[in-house]
Design an enzyme around this catalytic site. Structure first.
Site, PDB file in Angstrom:
ATOM      1  N   ASP A 253       0.833  -1.197   0.000  1.00  0.00           N
ATOM      2  CA  ASP A 253       0.000   0.000   0.000  1.00  0.00           C
ATOM      3  C   ASP A 253       0.866   1.244   0.000  1.00  0.00           C
ATOM      4  O   ASP A 253       2.075   1.184  -0.137  1.00  0.00           O
ATOM      5  CB  ASP A 253      -1.016  -0.025   1.136  1.00  0.00           C
ATOM      6  CG  ASP A 253      -0.382  -0.437   2.435  1.00  0.00           C
ATOM      7  OD1 ASP A 253       0.676   0.126   2.750  1.00  0.00           O
ATOM      8  OD2 ASP A 253      -0.928  -1.329   3.122  1.00  0.00           O
TER       9      ASP A 253
ATOM     10  N   LYS B 270      -4.837   3.376  -0.921  1.00  0.00           N
ATOM     11  CA  LYS B 270      -5.625   4.479  -1.475  1.00  0.00           C
ATOM     12  C   LYS B 270      -4.777   5.250  -2.457  1.00  0.00           C
ATOM     13  O   LYS B 270      -3.608   5.493  -2.225  1.00  0.00           O
ATOM     14  CB  LYS B 270      -5.990   5.437  -0.338  1.00  0.00           C
ATOM     15  CG  LYS B 270      -7.431   5.353   0.065  1.00  0.00           C
ATOM     16  CD  LYS B 270      -7.710   6.356   1.162  1.00  0.00           C
ATOM     17  CE  LYS B 270      -7.565   5.689   2.508  1.00  0.00           C
ATOM     18  NZ  LYS B 270      -7.948   6.471   3.646  1.00  0.00           N
TER      19      LYS B 270
ATOM     20  N   MET C 205      -0.450  10.137  12.558  1.00  0.00           N
ATOM     21  CA  MET C 205      -1.543  10.757  11.808  1.00  0.00           C
ATOM     22  C   MET C 205      -1.014  11.877  10.931  1.00  0.00           C
ATOM     23  O   MET C 205       0.091  12.359  11.098  1.00  0.00           O
ATOM     24  CB  MET C 205      -2.591  11.325  12.748  1.00  0.00           C
ATOM     25  CG  MET C 205      -2.035  12.338  13.723  1.00  0.00           C
ATOM     26  SD  MET C 205      -3.311  13.034  14.732  1.00  0.00           S
ATOM     27  CE  MET C 205      -4.191  13.953  13.507  1.00  0.00           C
TER      28      MET C 205
HETATM   29  N1  SAH Z   1       2.352   0.177  10.736  1.00  0.00           N
HETATM   30  C1  SAH Z   1       2.872   1.503  10.562  1.00  0.00           C
HETATM   31  C2  SAH Z   1       1.860   2.585  10.882  1.00  0.00           C
HETATM   32  C3  SAH Z   1       0.691   2.624   9.969  1.00  0.00           C
HETATM   33  S1  SAH Z   1      -0.406   3.965  10.348  1.00  0.00           S
HETATM   34  C4  SAH Z   1       4.123   1.666  11.425  1.00  0.00           C
HETATM   35  O1  SAH Z   1       4.406   0.844  12.284  1.00  0.00           O
HETATM   36  O2  SAH Z   1       4.833   2.665  11.210  1.00  0.00           O
HETATM   37  C5  SAH Z   1       0.110   5.160   9.178  1.00  0.00           C
HETATM   38  C6  SAH Z   1       0.800   6.338   9.850  1.00  0.00           C
HETATM   39  O3  SAH Z   1       2.147   6.018  10.144  1.00  0.00           O
HETATM   40  C7  SAH Z   1       0.909   7.546   8.947  1.00  0.00           C
HETATM   41  O4  SAH Z   1      -0.283   8.276   8.900  1.00  0.00           O
HETATM   42  C8  SAH Z   1       2.016   8.309   9.606  1.00  0.00           C
HETATM   43  O5  SAH Z   1       1.564   8.997  10.731  1.00  0.00           O
HETATM   44  C9  SAH Z   1       2.918   7.206  10.093  1.00  0.00           C
HETATM   45  N2  SAH Z   1       4.073   6.998   9.189  1.00  0.00           N
HETATM   46  C10 SAH Z   1       4.364   5.900   8.485  1.00  0.00           C
HETATM   47  N3  SAH Z   1       5.518   6.052   7.794  1.00  0.00           N
HETATM   48  C11 SAH Z   1       5.980   7.277   8.089  1.00  0.00           C
HETATM   49  C12 SAH Z   1       7.124   8.042   7.693  1.00  0.00           C
HETATM   50  N4  SAH Z   1       8.043   7.550   6.842  1.00  0.00           N
HETATM   51  N5  SAH Z   1       7.280   9.302   8.195  1.00  0.00           N
HETATM   52  C13 SAH Z   1       6.357   9.796   9.043  1.00  0.00           C
HETATM   53  N6  SAH Z   1       5.267   9.138   9.439  1.00  0.00           N
HETATM   54  C14 SAH Z   1       5.062   7.892   8.974  1.00  0.00           C
END
Ligand code: SAH
Length: 464
Positions: free
Chosen positions: A246, A268, A381
């Site tokens: 995704d 999305k 978020m």
């Molecule tokens: N499973 C993922 C989280 C999924 S929820 C994890 O463990 O990181 C999705 C959220 O993760 C996004 O809306 C953002 O807030 C955060 N996120 C994921 N990758 C990111 C990145 N490279 N930089 C900043 N925020 C990130």
């Protein structure tokens, strides 16, 4: 890609080398290893080079280059070091459409000689497109230490049994899997150890052991920088037949998935809807039932706001084998790359990961419960709810001067860190250009960022 890597059969084919010095000799030695018939043209030729040309059943012409020398040649290399001569060779070869290489002049090269790792019949070639040959040599040396010494022997051994393997496993999908077991399992180990009899004895068992039910790998891909993958993630990425990914899985990570694996995007896209979660869960089951090895790649860690639990629940119920590989969650990746320790003896004893879900445009959280002393808050978020978070926290008694950091595209080359306070962040956000994904860190640990920030990204991080 500046050049398409090809492996060219030169055995017994005529190749022209213009030039009689050391560089011409080095290039000719390489051509000789591939069995080419080397013709050397130059007014003067080093004795070793002349000897090599004769031994290759080519020959030496002791005169200045003339376009007639090109007749019948399949390749030409110019290594005279004399600009005018090299350009003349290049022009004559171009006219006849014969691929030409001019030593040390990348812009006059149709092809380049890569840095070669030769475990024949296994050959690996590295090129930097002529930009930094020393780097190519270094990379080759690194790979050299990783490849088993007997890999050439294994290729020969398996090659001699190709037909038998095909006959024993007629189904192409199962045969592919059988080959993967053969190159990466006990048979290969025996061959490496020189025990060919033992390998032979295991061969039949290995060929029939492959089953028709696939499996699912739920793999955390980390926050974006491909260097943050685990070894196991990388290994399974090479094994997968199909990958479901995704929006949070970076292109750099996706590039590392086996090239011929089918890619299915389930996230999305602008204006479109994501594939609904129940459909993803069902797709995983269906693909595995069809015998595929399915890689479900998730940004960060699959069990941190990743709905990974829901995806494997259905697999478990359907009796499909699966494994879960942890990844570096965005909080850990962003914290490290932004120089913001999540805990610190002088600042915070605990850290809380929070999914800032929006409901009816509001952020619905237990605000009073969030305000614990000496605790770092990490909000997973986007920017939309951020002003509300700042306002609510202040309303519920947080110090308006509490530092807050918005990490954008954490761990990626474009990472940016916007640091402010709960009071000022909403105003700063209004004028800032923000690129997702973003993560918000709140707490006094953020004050360490200016000192501990090390990741020099482009554009440079930090607007303090
Ligand atoms: N499973 C993922 C989280 C999924 S929820 C994890 O463990 O990181 C999705 C959220 O993760 C996004 O809306 C953002 O807030 C955060 N996120 C994921 N990758 C990111 C990145 N490279 N930089 C900043 N925020 C990130």
């Amino acid at each position: 890609m500046d050049y398409l890597p090809l492996f060219l059969r030169l055995s017994d084919r005529p190749v022209l080398v213009v030039g009689g010095g050391k560089v011409a000799l080095r290039k000719s030695e390489l051509l000789a290893r591939a069995g080419a018939r080397i013709g050397v043209v130059a007014p003067e030729v080093l004795p070793e080079l002349a000897e090599l040309a004769r031994a290759s059943r080519g020959g030496v012409v002791l005169e200045p280059f003339h376009p007639d020398h090109l007749s019948e040649q399949v390749l030409v290399i110019s290594a005279t070091g004399i600009g005018d001569v090299d350009r003349a060779v290049h022009a004559a070869a171009q006219a006849l459409r014969i691929p030409v290489n001019v030593a040390d002049v990348p812009e006059l090269c149709d092809f380049i000689l890569p840095s070669i790792l030769d475990r024949s019949p296994v050959i690996a070639a590295f090129s930097t497109g002529g930009r930094a040959p020393v780097l190519a040599r270094k990379l080759r040396a690194e790979l050299e230490t990783l490849l088993p010494a007997g890999v050439g022997k294994l290729a020969d051994w398996l090659g001699a049994r190709r037909e038998r393997i095909r006959a024993a496993q007629p189904d192409p999908a199962l045969r592919l899997r059988a080959w993967e077991r053969l190159v990466d399992g006990p048979v290969a180990e025996r061959v490496y150890a020189g025990d060919e009899e033992g390998a032979e004895a295991l061969l039949v068992d290995e060929l029939t052991a492959v089953s028709s039910v696939g499996e699912v790998y739920l793999v955390g891909a980390g926050p974006g920088d491909p260097d943050l993958l685990t070894f196991r993630a990388f290994r399974l990425m090479q094994r997968a037949d199909v990958v479901l990914h995704d929006r949070l899985v970076s292109d750099a990570v996706l590039d590392l998935v086996r090239r011929d694996a089918e890619r299915i995007y389930v996230g999305k896209r602008r204006g479109e809807h994501a594939v609904p979660q129940p459909d993803i869960n069902q797709l995983l089951v269906d693909l595995a039932r069809a015998g595929k090895r399915v890689l479900r790649l998730k940004g960060g860690d699959p069990f941190v706001f990743g709905r990974g639990g829901e995806e494997i629940e259905q697999l478990a119920a359907a009796g499909i084998p699966f494994q879960v590989v942890p990844g570096i969650s965005a909080a850990n990746g962003c914290a490290a790359y932004a120089g913001i320790p999540l805990t610190h003896r002088d600042h915070a004893q605990s850290v809380r990961f929070i999914a800032g879900h929006l409901r009816d445009g509001t952020v619905d959280l237990d605000w009073a419960g969030l305000l614990q002393p000496r605790e770092t808050l990490v909000f997973y978020m986007g920017r939309v709810g951020l002003p509300q978070i700042c306002e609510r926290l202040i309303e519920h008694g947080a110090d308006p001067g509490t530092p807050i950091a918005l990490v954008q595209q954490g761990t990626l080359p474009a990472q940016r860190v916007l640091v402010s306070t709960l009071r000022d962040m909403p105003a700063e956000l209004a004028s800032a250009e923000v690129r997702g994904p973003t993560l918000t860190i709140v707490g006094s640990v953020v004050s360490l960022h200016p000192r501990l920030s090390w990741f020099r990204s482009t554009p440079r991080s930090t607007d303090v």
